[in-house]
Motif scaffolding. Sequence first.
Motif, PDB file in Angstrom:
ATOM      1  N   ALA A 283       0.822  -1.216   0.000  1.00 49.67           N
ATOM      2  CA  ALA A 283       0.000   0.000   0.000  1.00 49.67           C
ATOM      3  C   ALA A 283       0.857   1.268   0.000  1.00 49.67           C
ATOM      4  CB  ALA A 283      -0.925   0.001   1.218  1.00 49.67           C
ATOM      5  N   ARG A 284       2.107   1.160   0.421  1.00 49.68           N
ATOM      6  CA  ARG A 284       2.993   2.336   0.453  1.00 49.68           C
ATOM      7  C   ARG A 284       3.630   2.608  -0.906  1.00 49.68           C
ATOM      8  NH1 ARG A 284       5.009  -0.569   5.091  1.00 49.68           N
ATOM      9  NH2 ARG A 284       3.889   0.137   6.954  1.00 49.68           N
ATOM     10  N   ILE A 285       3.403   1.731  -1.878  1.00 52.42           N
ATOM     11  CA  ILE A 285       4.047   1.852  -3.184  1.00 52.42           C
ATOM     12  C   ILE A 285       3.036   2.332  -4.224  1.00 52.42           C
ATOM     13  CG2 ILE A 285       5.236   0.612  -5.027  1.00 52.42           C
ATOM     14  CD1 ILE A 285       6.208  -1.368  -2.869  1.00 52.42           C
ATOM     15  N   ALA A 286       3.374   3.412  -4.878  1.00 50.77           N
ATOM     16  CA  ALA A 286       2.599   3.896  -6.020  1.00 50.77           C
ATOM     17  C   ALA A 286       3.471   3.791  -7.260  1.00 50.77           C
ATOM     18  CB  ALA A 286       2.159   5.343  -5.797  1.00 50.77           C
ATOM     19  N   VAL A 287       2.840   3.706  -8.416  1.00 52.56           N
ATOM     20  CA  VAL A 287       3.591   3.628  -9.675  1.00 52.56           C
ATOM     21  C   VAL A 287       3.119   4.737 -10.608  1.00 52.56           C
ATOM     22  CG1 VAL A 287       4.029   1.154  -9.485  1.00 52.56           C
ATOM     23  CG2 VAL A 287       1.976   1.960 -10.672  1.00 52.56           C
ATOM     24  N   THR A 288       3.999   5.142 -11.484  1.00 45.52           N
ATOM     25  CA  THR A 288       3.698   6.201 -12.432  1.00 45.52           C
ATOM     26  C   THR A 288       4.500   5.988 -13.713  1.00 45.52           C
ATOM     27  OG1 THR A 288       3.675   8.611 -12.782  1.00 45.52           O
ATOM     28  CG2 THR A 288       5.523   7.709 -11.522  1.00 45.52           C
ATOM     29  N   ALA A 289       4.023   6.601 -14.781  1.00 45.15           N
ATOM     30  CA  ALA A 289       4.778   6.597 -16.032  1.00 45.15           C
ATOM     31  C   ALA A 289       5.275   8.002 -16.350  1.00 45.15           C
ATOM     32  CB  ALA A 289       3.899   6.074 -17.166  1.00 45.15           C
ATOM     33  N   ASP A 290       5.145   8.916 -15.391  1.00 47.69           N
ATOM     34  CA  ASP A 290       5.524  10.317 -15.592  1.00 47.69           C
ATOM     35  C   ASP A 290       6.660  10.685 -14.639  1.00 47.69           C
ATOM     36  OD1 ASP A 290       5.749  13.038 -15.932  1.00 47.69           O
ATOM     37  OD2 ASP A 290       3.606  13.452 -15.721  1.00 47.69           O
ATOM     38  N   LEU A 291       7.847  10.910 -15.181  1.00 46.28           N
ATOM     39  CA  LEU A 291       9.015  11.215 -14.359  1.00 46.28           C
ATOM     40  C   LEU A 291       8.815  12.481 -13.513  1.00 46.28           C
ATOM     41  CD1 LEU A 291      11.831   9.796 -14.081  1.00 46.28           C
ATOM     42  CD2 LEU A 291      12.727  11.565 -15.593  1.00 46.28           C
ATOM     43  N   THR A 292       8.018  13.409 -13.984  1.00 45.57           N
ATOM     44  CA  THR A 292       7.816  14.658 -13.240  1.00 45.57           C
ATOM     45  C   THR A 292       7.086  14.433 -11.914  1.00 45.57           C
ATOM     46  OG1 THR A 292       5.741  15.201 -14.392  1.00 45.57           O
ATOM     47  CG2 THR A 292       7.792  16.019 -15.357  1.00 45.57           C
ATOM     48  N   ASP A 293       6.446  13.270 -11.766  1.00 45.97           N
ATOM     49  CA  ASP A 293       5.778  12.969 -10.491  1.00 45.97           C
ATOM     50  C   ASP A 293       6.771  12.804  -9.346  1.00 45.97           C
ATOM     51  OD1 ASP A 293       3.284  13.072 -11.654  1.00 45.97           O
ATOM     52  OD2 ASP A 293       3.133  10.899 -11.961  1.00 45.97           O
ATOM     53  N   LEU A 294       8.063  12.696  -9.666  1.00 47.50           N
ATOM     54  CA  LEU A 294       9.088  12.518  -8.636  1.00 47.50           C
ATOM     55  C   LEU A 294       9.574  13.841  -8.051  1.00 47.50           C
ATOM     56  CD1 LEU A 294      11.271   9.776 -10.399  1.00 47.50           C
ATOM     57  CD2 LEU A 294       9.508   9.426  -8.661  1.00 47.50           C
ATOM     58  N   GLU A 295       8.926  14.922  -8.391  1.00 48.28           N
ATOM     59  CA  GLU A 295       9.415  16.246  -8.001  1.00 48.28           C
ATOM     60  C   GLU A 295       9.553  16.442  -6.498  1.00 48.28           C
ATOM     61  OE1 GLU A 295       6.833  19.310  -9.354  1.00 48.28           O
ATOM     62  OE2 GLU A 295       5.041  18.470  -8.400  1.00 48.28           O
ATOM     63  N   ASP A 296       8.740  15.771  -5.690  1.00 45.94           N
ATOM     64  CA  ASP A 296       8.782  15.986  -4.242  1.00 45.94           C
ATOM     65  C   ASP A 296       9.637  14.957  -3.499  1.00 45.94           C
ATOM     66  OD1 ASP A 296       7.192  13.725  -4.504  1.00 45.94           O
ATOM     67  OD2 ASP A 296       5.832  14.313  -2.881  1.00 45.94           O
ATOM     68  N   ARG A 297      10.347  14.108  -4.229  1.00 45.04           N
ATOM     69  CA  ARG A 297      11.121  13.043  -3.585  1.00 45.04           C
ATOM     70  C   ARG A 297      12.369  13.605  -2.912  1.00 45.04           C
ATOM     71  NH1 ARG A 297       7.602   9.077  -2.927  1.00 45.04           N
ATOM     72  NH2 ARG A 297       6.296  10.935  -2.920  1.00 45.04           N
ATOM     73  N   GLN A 298      12.735  12.984  -1.784  1.00 50.91           N
ATOM     74  CA  GLN A 298      13.941  13.392  -1.047  1.00 50.91           C
ATOM     75  C   GLN A 298      15.143  12.509  -1.377  1.00 50.91           C
ATOM     76  OE1 GLN A 298      11.467  12.751   2.313  1.00 50.91           O
ATOM     77  NE2 GLN A 298      11.741  14.846   3.059  1.00 50.91           N
ATOM     78  N   LEU A 299      14.858  11.327  -1.899  1.00 52.04           N
ATOM     79  CA  LEU A 299      15.891  10.409  -2.407  1.00 52.04           C
ATOM     80  C   LEU A 299      15.324   9.746  -3.638  1.00 52.04           C
ATOM     81  CD1 LEU A 299      18.508   8.642  -2.237  1.00 52.04           C
ATOM     82  CD2 LEU A 299      17.187   7.065  -0.794  1.00 52.04           C
ATOM     83  N   VAL A 300      16.072   9.776  -4.733  1.00 53.57           N
ATOM     84  CA  VAL A 300      15.669   9.073  -5.951  1.00 53.57           C
ATOM     85  C   VAL A 300      16.786   8.109  -6.323  1.00 53.57           C
ATOM     86  CG1 VAL A 300      14.987   9.248  -8.363  1.00 53.57           C
ATOM     87  CG2 VAL A 300      14.328  11.055  -6.756  1.00 53.57           C
ATOM     88  N   VAL A 301      16.412   6.847  -6.510  1.00 52.10           N
ATOM     89  CA  VAL A 301      17.377   5.819  -6.908  1.00 52.10           C
ATOM     90  C   VAL A 301      17.082   5.423  -8.346  1.00 52.10           C
ATOM     91  CG1 VAL A 301      18.379   3.576  -6.398  1.00 52.10           C
ATOM     92  CG2 VAL A 301      17.466   4.971  -4.534  1.00 52.10           C
ATOM     93  N   GLU A 302      18.035   5.627  -9.220  1.00 54.64           N
ATOM     94  CA  GLU A 302      17.904   5.241 -10.628  1.00 54.64           C
ATOM     95  C   GLU A 302      18.303   3.783 -10.785  1.00 54.64           C
ATOM     96  OE1 GLU A 302      19.913   3.698 -13.714  1.00 54.64           O
ATOM     97  OE2 GLU A 302      21.192   4.961 -12.459  1.00 54.64           O
ATOM     98  N   ALA A 303      17.434   3.007 -11.451  1.00 54.74           N
ATOM     99  CA  ALA A 303      17.707   1.578 -11.657  1.00 54.74           C
ATOM    100  C   ALA A 303      17.255   1.167 -13.055  1.00 54.74           C
ATOM    101  CB  ALA A 303      17.005   0.745 -10.589  1.00 54.74           C
ATOM    102  N   VAL A 304      17.620   1.965 -14.051  1.00 52.90           N
ATOM    103  CA  VAL A 304      17.249   1.636 -15.427  1.00 52.90           C
ATOM    104  C   VAL A 304      18.329   0.757 -16.044  1.00 52.90           C
ATOM    105  CG1 VAL A 304      15.966   3.805 -15.618  1.00 52.90           C
ATOM    106  CG2 VAL A 304      18.315   3.705 -16.467  1.00 52.90           C
ATOM    107  N   VAL A 305      18.174   0.465 -17.321  1.00 45.77           N
ATOM    108  CA  VAL A 305      19.102  -0.413 -18.029  1.00 45.77           C
ATOM    109  C   VAL A 305      20.543   0.084 -17.874  1.00 45.77           C
ATOM    110  CG1 VAL A 305      18.814   0.857 -20.200  1.00 45.77           C
ATOM    111  CG2 VAL A 305      19.527  -1.538 -20.264  1.00 45.77           C
ATOM    112  N   GLU A 306      21.479  -0.862 -17.833  1.00 42.32           N
ATOM    113  CA  GLU A 306      22.896  -0.536 -17.608  1.00 42.32           C
ATOM    114  C   GLU A 306      23.518   0.040 -18.878  1.00 42.32           C
ATOM    115  OE1 GLU A 306      26.074  -0.904 -14.537  1.00 42.32           O
ATOM    116  OE2 GLU A 306      23.919  -0.589 -14.634  1.00 42.32           O
TER     117      GLU A 306
END
Length: 294
Positions: free
Chosen positions: A72-95
């Motif tokens: 319940a604490r996890i939300a998903v999005t397809a819009d990167l701009t939704d991360l604007e209020d994050r205090q830590l962002v971890v990138e885990a895309v293709v190497e």
Amino acid sequence: MTAADMRRVGVVGGGQMGAGIAEVCARAELDVLVCETGARAAAAARERIAVSLERAVQRGKLDRISAEASLARIAVTADLTDLEDRQLVVEAVVEDTVAKTEVFAALDKIVTDPEAILATNTSSLPVMRLGMATDRADRVVGLHFFNPVPVLPLVEVVTTLHTSPAAKHEVTDFATRILGKSVVHSTDRAGFIVNALLVPYLLSAIRMTESGFASAADVDRGMELGCAHPMGPLRLADLIGLDSVASIAESLYEEFKEPLYAPPPLLQRMVAAGLLGRKSGRGFHAYDRGGEPR
């Protein structure tokens, strides 16, 4: 910012690693937002996390109430701009350096808090290059988790020439106190600590099989029974993903030009053929849909 202040976490990429990172953050009672490339991929990321949590319940590692609360604490999005209020962002895309650099350049403009930390889960690429794509290189670090993230206790914290001591302290504190992980520190060099030692061993096992010296089964059995390793090198390569092993090897070879780091032709052919290991159902060994050995 202290580790306790990092309550809103973003994860870019919901594949095997990104989903695992999101899960451990949610289990630590953090507000987690996972960003994927489209609505279908975002939904698949959430399902991947739900399956992992259910597996933990079935194995007695987590009670059902905690699992449901974590999801319940996890939300998903397809819009990167939704991360604007994050205090830590971890990138885990293709190497891939280009893909990761584009993500960091975008996050630099999107994430509004100047004290927010932008972290990469890269296993081998230069963290400095990603930091220099932003105007906050002092707040960019490597935060390298290991697969499967909910199970393995280690995180490598990687600092560049620009990373501030404060940022290093904050992410170390976050990984240890909030997530309950153990931390090792590395400077920014290809492979960091673990992969710089592990990958040449895996490549040596691949070359041994490639040459016909021994079968994959015998190579793995030899290391498991002869050296008390919990998993043989080729089964471990399958677990990591042969595409990931090849990518790390290429990064190591590019930086050091040592022959032991060069990806063997067999590995390159298997990747080209889509035989990526456990996640594709076939690598040096065969696996069922649940990823269990056949």
